[in-house]
Design a protein around this motif. Structure first.
Motif, PDB file in Angstrom:
ATOM      1  N   ASP A   1       0.478  -2.339  -5.233  1.00 35.00           N
ATOM      2  CA  ASP A   1      -0.966  -2.890  -4.828  1.00 35.00           C
ATOM      3  C   ASP A   1      -2.394  -2.222  -4.636  1.00 35.00           C
ATOM      4  O   ASP A   1      -3.126  -2.267  -5.759  1.00 35.00           O
ATOM      5  CB  ASP A   1      -0.890  -4.292  -4.295  1.00 35.00           C
ATOM      6  CG  ASP A   1       0.222  -5.033  -4.929  1.00 35.00           C
ATOM      7  OD1 ASP A   1       0.703  -5.749  -5.803  1.00 35.00           O
ATOM      8  OD2 ASP A   1       1.052  -5.118  -4.011  1.00 35.00           O
ATOM      9  N   ARG A   2      -2.173  -1.118  -4.180  1.00 34.63           N
ATOM     10  CA  ARG A   2      -3.433  -0.451  -3.782  1.00 34.63           C
ATOM     11  C   ARG A   2      -1.643   1.024  -3.857  1.00 34.63           C
ATOM     12  O   ARG A   2      -1.611   1.208  -2.443  1.00 34.63           O
ATOM     13  CB  ARG A   2      -4.364  -1.151  -2.605  1.00 34.63           C
ATOM     14  CG  ARG A   2      -4.876  -1.609  -2.706  1.00 34.63           C
ATOM     15  CD  ARG A   2      -5.781  -1.770  -3.654  1.00 34.63           C
ATOM     16  NE  ARG A   2      -6.199  -2.736  -3.605  1.00 34.63           N
ATOM     17  CZ  ARG A   2      -6.151  -3.726  -4.421  1.00 34.63           C
ATOM     18  NH1 ARG A   2      -5.238  -4.326  -5.222  1.00 34.63           N
ATOM     19  NH2 ARG A   2      -6.594  -4.998  -4.329  1.00 34.63           N
ATOM     20  N   LEU A   3      -3.371   2.190  -3.650  1.00 36.63           N
ATOM     21  CA  LEU A   3      -2.681   3.691  -3.807  1.00 36.63           C
ATOM     22  C   LEU A   3      -3.438   4.597  -3.455  1.00 36.63           C
ATOM     23  O   LEU A   3      -4.520   3.865  -3.284  1.00 36.63           O
ATOM     24  CB  LEU A   3      -2.287   4.629  -5.634  1.00 36.63           C
ATOM     25  CG  LEU A   3      -1.775   5.480  -5.460  1.00 36.63           C
ATOM     26  CD1 LEU A   3      -0.840   6.091  -4.153  1.00 36.63           C
ATOM     27  CD2 LEU A   3      -1.626   6.170  -6.514  1.00 36.63           C
ATOM     28  N   SER A   4      -3.234   5.809  -1.890  1.00 40.06           N
ATOM     29  CA  SER A   4      -4.131   6.256  -1.324  1.00 40.06           C
ATOM     30  C   SER A   4      -3.333   7.907  -2.076  1.00 40.06           C
ATOM     31  O   SER A   4      -2.186   7.783  -1.757  1.00 40.06           O
ATOM     32  CB  SER A   4      -4.067   5.776  -0.228  1.00 40.06           C
ATOM     33  OG  SER A   4      -5.424   6.817   0.434  1.00 40.06           O
ATOM     34  N   ILE A   5      -4.083   8.655  -2.540  1.00 41.44           N
ATOM     35  CA  ILE A   5      -3.434   9.872  -2.636  1.00 41.44           C
ATOM     36  C   ILE A   5      -4.410  11.140  -1.897  1.00 41.44           C
ATOM     37  O   ILE A   5      -6.016  11.078  -0.916  1.00 41.44           O
ATOM     38  CB  ILE A   5      -3.715  10.371  -3.713  1.00 41.44           C
ATOM     39  CG1 ILE A   5      -3.358   9.982  -5.102  1.00 41.44           C
ATOM     40  CG2 ILE A   5      -3.444  11.820  -4.475  1.00 41.44           C
ATOM     41  CD1 ILE A   5      -3.642   9.868  -6.220  1.00 41.44           C
ATOM     42  N   ASN A   6      -3.484  11.970  -0.734  1.00 47.67           N
ATOM     43  CA  ASN A   6      -3.793  12.565   0.685  1.00 47.67           C
ATOM     44  C   ASN A   6      -2.747  13.537   0.374  1.00 47.67           C
ATOM     45  O   ASN A   6      -2.028  13.596   1.689  1.00 47.67           O
ATOM     46  CB  ASN A   6      -4.322  11.614   1.836  1.00 47.67           C
ATOM     47  CG  ASN A   6      -4.868  12.403   3.064  1.00 47.67           C
ATOM     48  OD1 ASN A   6      -4.700  12.552   3.842  1.00 47.67           O
ATOM     49  ND2 ASN A   6      -5.442  13.747   2.620  1.00 47.67           N
TER      50      ASN A   6
ATOM     51  N   LEU B   1      -9.408  -3.753   3.424  1.00 45.84           N
ATOM     52  CA  LEU B   1     -10.970  -5.044   2.781  1.00 45.84           C
ATOM     53  C   LEU B   1     -10.516  -5.503   1.386  1.00 45.84           C
ATOM     54  O   LEU B   1     -10.541  -6.304   0.782  1.00 45.84           O
ATOM     55  CB  LEU B   1     -11.869  -4.644   3.180  1.00 45.84           C
ATOM     56  CG  LEU B   1     -12.682  -4.429   4.383  1.00 45.84           C
ATOM     57  CD1 LEU B   1     -13.900  -3.815   4.503  1.00 45.84           C
ATOM     58  CD2 LEU B   1     -13.171  -5.615   4.770  1.00 45.84           C
ATOM     59  N   SER B   2      -9.454  -4.153   0.548  1.00 45.08           N
ATOM     60  CA  SER B   2      -9.013  -4.186  -0.804  1.00 45.08           C
ATOM     61  C   SER B   2      -8.600  -5.241  -0.592  1.00 45.08           C
ATOM     62  O   SER B   2      -8.694  -6.170  -1.526  1.00 45.08           O
ATOM     63  CB  SER B   2      -9.468  -2.490  -1.013  1.00 45.08           C
ATOM     64  OG  SER B   2      -7.802  -2.472  -1.181  1.00 45.08           O
ATOM     65  N   LEU B   3      -7.360  -5.650  -0.036  1.00 46.35           N
ATOM     66  CA  LEU B   3      -6.551  -6.546   0.035  1.00 46.35           C
ATOM     67  C   LEU B   3      -6.844  -8.022   0.784  1.00 46.35           C
ATOM     68  O   LEU B   3      -6.117  -9.355   0.292  1.00 46.35           O
ATOM     69  CB  LEU B   3      -4.815  -5.588   0.643  1.00 46.35           C
ATOM     70  CG  LEU B   3      -4.561  -4.724  -0.523  1.00 46.35           C
ATOM     71  CD1 LEU B   3      -3.466  -4.623   1.277  1.00 46.35           C
ATOM     72  CD2 LEU B   3      -3.920  -5.032  -1.661  1.00 46.35           C
ATOM     73  N   VAL B   4      -7.789  -8.383   0.720  1.00 42.46           N
ATOM     74  CA  VAL B   4      -9.027  -8.998   1.157  1.00 42.46           C
ATOM     75  C   VAL B   4      -9.876  -9.678   0.723  1.00 42.46           C
ATOM     76  O   VAL B   4     -10.102 -11.148   1.131  1.00 42.46           O
ATOM     77  CB  VAL B   4      -8.682  -9.858   2.431  1.00 42.46           C
ATOM     78  CG1 VAL B   4      -7.198  -9.477   3.172  1.00 42.46           C
ATOM     79  CG2 VAL B   4      -9.639  -9.148   3.513  1.00 42.46           C
ATOM     80  N   ASP B   5     -10.011  -9.363  -0.851  1.00 42.35           N
ATOM     81  CA  ASP B   5     -10.440  -9.306  -1.734  1.00 42.35           C
ATOM     82  C   ASP B   5     -11.877  -9.381  -0.763  1.00 42.35           C
ATOM     83  O   ASP B   5     -13.617 -10.168  -1.133  1.00 42.35           O
ATOM     84  CB  ASP B   5     -11.079 -11.004  -2.027  1.00 42.35           C
ATOM     85  CG  ASP B   5      -9.324 -11.166  -3.432  1.00 42.35           C
ATOM     86  OD1 ASP B   5      -9.570  -9.722  -4.152  1.00 42.35           O
ATOM     87  OD2 ASP B   5      -9.261 -11.629  -3.526  1.00 42.35           O
ATOM     88  N   ARG B   6     -12.387  -8.595   0.194  1.00 43.25           N
ATOM     89  CA  ARG B   6     -14.121  -8.487   0.788  1.00 43.25           C
ATOM     90  C   ARG B   6     -14.133  -7.267  -0.041  1.00 43.25           C
ATOM     91  O   ARG B   6     -13.085  -6.133  -0.260  1.00 43.25           O
ATOM     92  CB  ARG B   6     -14.205  -8.447   2.038  1.00 43.25           C
ATOM     93  CG  ARG B   6     -14.098  -9.785   2.847  1.00 43.25           C
ATOM     94  CD  ARG B   6     -13.320  -9.737   4.373  1.00 43.25           C
ATOM     95  NE  ARG B   6     -14.488  -9.229   4.698  1.00 43.25           N
ATOM     96  CZ  ARG B   6     -14.343  -8.794   6.118  1.00 43.25           C
ATOM     97  NH1 ARG B   6     -13.576  -8.787   6.896  1.00 43.25           N
ATOM     98  NH2 ARG B   6     -15.369  -8.338   6.315  1.00 43.25           N
TER      99      ARG B   6
ATOM    100  N   ILE C   1       0.850  -0.886   0.056  1.00 40.02           N
ATOM    101  CA  ILE C   1       0.347  -0.341  -0.020  1.00 40.02           C
ATOM    102  C   ILE C   1       0.312   1.121  -0.175  1.00 40.02           C
ATOM    103  O   ILE C   1       1.839   1.573   0.719  1.00 40.02           O
ATOM    104  CB  ILE C   1      -0.813  -0.012   0.886  1.00 40.02           C
ATOM    105  CG1 ILE C   1      -1.440  -0.853   1.411  1.00 40.02           C
ATOM    106  CG2 ILE C   1      -1.578   1.613   1.522  1.00 40.02           C
ATOM    107  CD1 ILE C   1      -2.798  -1.037   2.866  1.00 40.02           C
ATOM    108  N   ILE C   2       1.050   2.057  -1.330  1.00 40.10           N
ATOM    109  CA  ILE C   2       1.565   3.044  -1.131  1.00 40.10           C
ATOM    110  C   ILE C   2       0.292   4.535  -1.214  1.00 40.10           C
ATOM    111  O   ILE C   2      -0.572   4.379  -1.371  1.00 40.10           O
ATOM    112  CB  ILE C   2       2.006   3.183  -2.183  1.00 40.10           C
ATOM    113  CG1 ILE C   2       3.418   2.528  -3.236  1.00 40.10           C
ATOM    114  CG2 ILE C   2       2.770   5.080  -2.580  1.00 40.10           C
ATOM    115  CD1 ILE C   2       4.301   1.862  -2.321  1.00 40.10           C
TER     116      ILE C   2
END
Length: 759
Positions: free
Chosen positions: A107-112, A326-331, A12-13
């Motif tokens: 794998d997942r990116l969040s921008i803040n 949740l997004s990383l465990v396919d929920r 996660i970035i």
């Protein structure tokens, strides 16, 4: 804390250190996700809490009171901290592009990253106005304005553009502080004139009428001129112009309006609103790409549009952290609905506040105290971090779903690993990582990475002698790119200290096992950082070995060339009585990084230490040789005292150190005073027997630092006294700003101890 034995399965970035992301970091620190690694990419080490910024400007808070230390928080969260600026996103390659380092995979990116005032909308504003964001630039300008008022008090006209809560609150804070500064100096505070410009029909247009009336009254009482329906169209060195054609004189223009998204967002392909903010769904995922999230001011919730306010960024932290997990465990991520009304406590500069919530409004000093209590409690959550238990040897099992080849690699990563050559990093992984690197080319390298073979072949030019050295150590910083830079610089130190030219390097690296893609990127980042330093030194990387291990580690065997003639080599021996001792870099890296591992240091201290450790000794060595250095060495694990003793023994001389003259990294005296020392310090302290009357100096605050082990430290040289001042001046001009004369060389006396310490 993150369990170092758990292989990394997903990354996660987090781009930006905004209010939402500090909440994510704290939650992951309290409850890590096995197999998931966080990385924070941010230009600044300290992030301000917007709710306290006006109080800082007004003088009610210190800089530290209103800033969160992102490097320390990331360490607590088990996250990597990459101090750089994001400049784009390669969505196809799942990579974040950065300004001064290789791209970082996600794998997942969040921008803040907050919002950016659009000063370009008004001609000349970019050159003549100071925008309130980015905060670090505003703070520099604000401190300069404060100093200007203190040192040259006189008439001054200050204009603020922006009639929202942010602009009004900031203007009142500046008014309060600057007038107090003039009064303290005995000058008439009415020398300062303040003006507010807003293109709206009133101040605080999004708040209730009674709140607007209260602030209109306060502004009038303070003698602040307000120009409504006055859109600013241009700014120059003399003031600003409005849409009606009028020009208003101003000495300082502060811009707090027309915010939008960062320019680079337009090239990402993400859906943006009319202001350039990223459009997100109720789950805080972008409407374009479910692998990318956004929160805070930079996000625009499609179904729930709201005013840009810090309260929303803070409250988006928990749902953002939850949905990233949740997004990383396919929920399925869980929708978040922001409240329609919120309590805004807006200060008037003088420890007095107005409360605004929907149609409700109130004011008073009690409200400011309530706001102060809320703000300090919020900051304590991120600055007063709880002690964390170490994870067990294996840690909980990861719930990240894997299939096919990834599943096979993950099983292999946690299984009993082979030794010997079976512990090598796979050939394809290694070749992929090294394939994109470009080592410097040298004509004397006959066989190297450009034509790999069983070994490198290097020519030794006529009249040259070979210089060999080797260094290797485990990572002490979580950024592999920066660690690669430091490790290469550290290894080159011995070559430069002897006055040699670096010729070739052979690397030896240990990389934690994991998915091949993660290992490949770690090797690439590590060696990209190392090559930055090696290439700058003209040193060709010709080969090496990379194997698996529990911890990241890196070292180099370096070959150098030096003229084969008498007196050319700078050695540890050769010091002459009457020489002056010169040190080119500050000391203190050992204690600082020991403190960093215990969350007992400040991010800015680590920033300065890393900057020093990445500063090459090459130009310093050339200068010392030109100035006739009689002896030279680089400071490493034995510390200042250990290396000085190594110089005095073969030189048959004594030496005197002036403790007060030692250049010291910021924070090092504080950490040694707290008893936080490097693990190598006790071994170095045994050399206290080399100090004459050591007991007289043990209470000096810098005494422990003479034993502090250094990584990529500076050069310690013995310079003829008639060259010393010119040498120091030249070194400072070359960028070694902390260079100092720290003592002198004495004739060998009758005492057994060769070193004298003076306060």
């Amino acid at each position: 804390m993150q369990d170092s034995t758990q292989p990394v399965l997903r990354d996660i970035i987090l781009v930006g250190g905004g209010h939402s992301h500090v909440g994510v970091l704290r939650r992951f620190g309290m409850k890590p996700v096995p197999g998931v690694r966080l990385t924070l990419i941010c230009r600044d080490t300290h992030t301000p809490y917007s709710g306290m910024l006006p109080g800082y400007v007004a003088g009610h808070y210190s800089y530290d009171d209103v800033h969160i230390d992102l490097r320390r928080l990331a360490e607590f969260a088990g996250a990597r901290f990459f101090r750089t600026e994001a400049t784009g996103v390669d969505r196809e390659g799942h990579r974040v592009l950065c300004s001064d380092r290789p791209a970082v995979p996600y794998d997942r990116l969040s921008i803040n990253i907050g919002s950016t005032p659009r000063v370009a909308d008004a001609g000349g504003a970019a050159d003549h106005a100071v925008a309130v964001k980015p905060i670090h630039r505003f703070n520099d300008r604000w401190l300069a304005l404060l100093e200007r008022v203190r040192t040259n008090p006189g008439p001054m006209r200050i204009a603020v553009v922006g009639g929202g809560a942010g602009g009004v609150e900031l203007l009142l804070a500046m008014h309060h502080r600057l007038r107090n500064e003039l009064q303290a100096l005995g000058y008439d505070p009415d020398l300062l004139a303040f003006t507010l410009f807003t293109r709206g029909g009133s101040v605080l247009p999004t708040h209730a009428p009674n709140v607007r009336e209260r602030f209109a009254r306060v502004l009038a009482e303070r003698g602040i001129a307000v120009h409504c329906n006055a859109e600013v169209t241009g700014v120059d060195a003399t003031g600003l112009s409005t849409l009606d054609g009028q020009h208003h004189a101003a000495d300082e223009v502060v811009w707090v309006t027309r915010a939008g998204g960062a320019d680079w967002l337009r090239d990402t392909g993400l859906a943006l609103d009319d202001s350039g903010f990223i459009q997100v769904t109720d789950t805080l995922q972008t409407v374009t790409d479910p692998d990318i999230f956004a929160a805070g001011d930079v996000a625009s919730m499609v179904n729930h549009p709201r005013e840009k306010a810090g309260v929303f960024a803070v409250r988006q932290g928990p749902p953002l952290a939850r949905n990233l997990r949740l997004s990383l465990v396919d929920r399925e991520p869980i929708p978040y609905r922001p409240q329609r009304h919120w309590l805004a406590l807006i200060s008037t500069g003088d420890q007095y506040a107005v409360a605004s919530r929907g149609p409700f409004g109130a004011e008073g000093r009690a409200l400011w105290r309530y706001k102060d209590w809320i703000d300090r409690r919020f900051m304590a959550r991120f600055n007063d971090l709880p002690a964390m238990e170490e994870s067990g040897s294996t840690g909980p099992r990861s719930r990240v779903p894997l299939e096919g080849e990834e599943a096979r690699q993950a099983i292999s990563a946690v299984a009993m690993r082979c030794g010997g050559c079976g512990a090598k990093v796979g050939a394809s992984t290694l070749s992929n990582a090294l394939g994109a690197l470009q080592p410097v080319e040298r004509e004397d390298v006959l066989i190297g990475l450009h034509a790999p073979d069983d070994a490198a072949v290097v020519r030794v030019p006529p009249g040259k002698a070979m210089v060999h050295t080797v260094d290797f150590f485990r990572a002490f910083v979580d950024d592999p790119y920066v660690f690669g830079q430091v490790a290469a610089n550290h290894a080159l130190g011995d070559i430069f200290a002897m006055g040699a030219e670096a010729q070739t390097a052979t690397a030896i690296a240990t990389v934690p096992q994991g998915l091949e893609a993660k290992v490949e990127d770690t090797v690439y980042q590590l060696m990209a950082g190392a090559l930055d330093i090696l290439n700058d030194a003209g040193c060709a990387l010709v080969g090496g070995h990379t194997g698996e291990g529990r911890e990241l580690a890196l070292g180099f065997a370096i070959n150098g060339l030096i003229d084969d003639e008498p007196g050319r080599i700078m050695r540890k021996g050769g010091m002459q009585a009457g020489d002056v001792l010169v040190l080119t870099k500050p000391i203190g890296t050992g204690t600082l990084f020991a403190a960093h591992a215990r969350l007992a240091t400040r991010g800015q201290w680590i920033d300065e230490a890393l900057q020093s450790m990445r500063h090459s000794n090459r130009l310093a060595a050339e200068c010392l040789h030109r100035r006739g250095a009689n002896a030279c060495t680089d400071l490493t694990g034995f510390g200042l005292l250990g290396h000085l003793v190594e110089m005095t023994r073969p030189s048959a001389v004594d030496a005197t150190l002036e403790l007060s003259a030692l250049p010291v990294l910021e924070g090092a005296e504080e950490t040694v005073a707290a008893g936080i020392l490097s693990s190598l310090q006790p071994a170095n302290v045994r050399l206290r027997r080399a100090i004459r009357h050591a007991e007289a100096m043990t209470d000096h605050p810098r005494y422990p630092l003479v034993f502090d082990p250094q990584t990529a430290g500076g050069l310690l040289a013995s310079i003829p006294a008639d060259q010393a001042e010119a040498c120091v001046s030249e070194l400072k001009a070359l960028g070694y700003h902390h260079t100092a004369i720290i003592g002198h060389v004495d004739a060998q006396g009758d005492a057994l101890e060769p070193i004298q310490l003076n306060p």
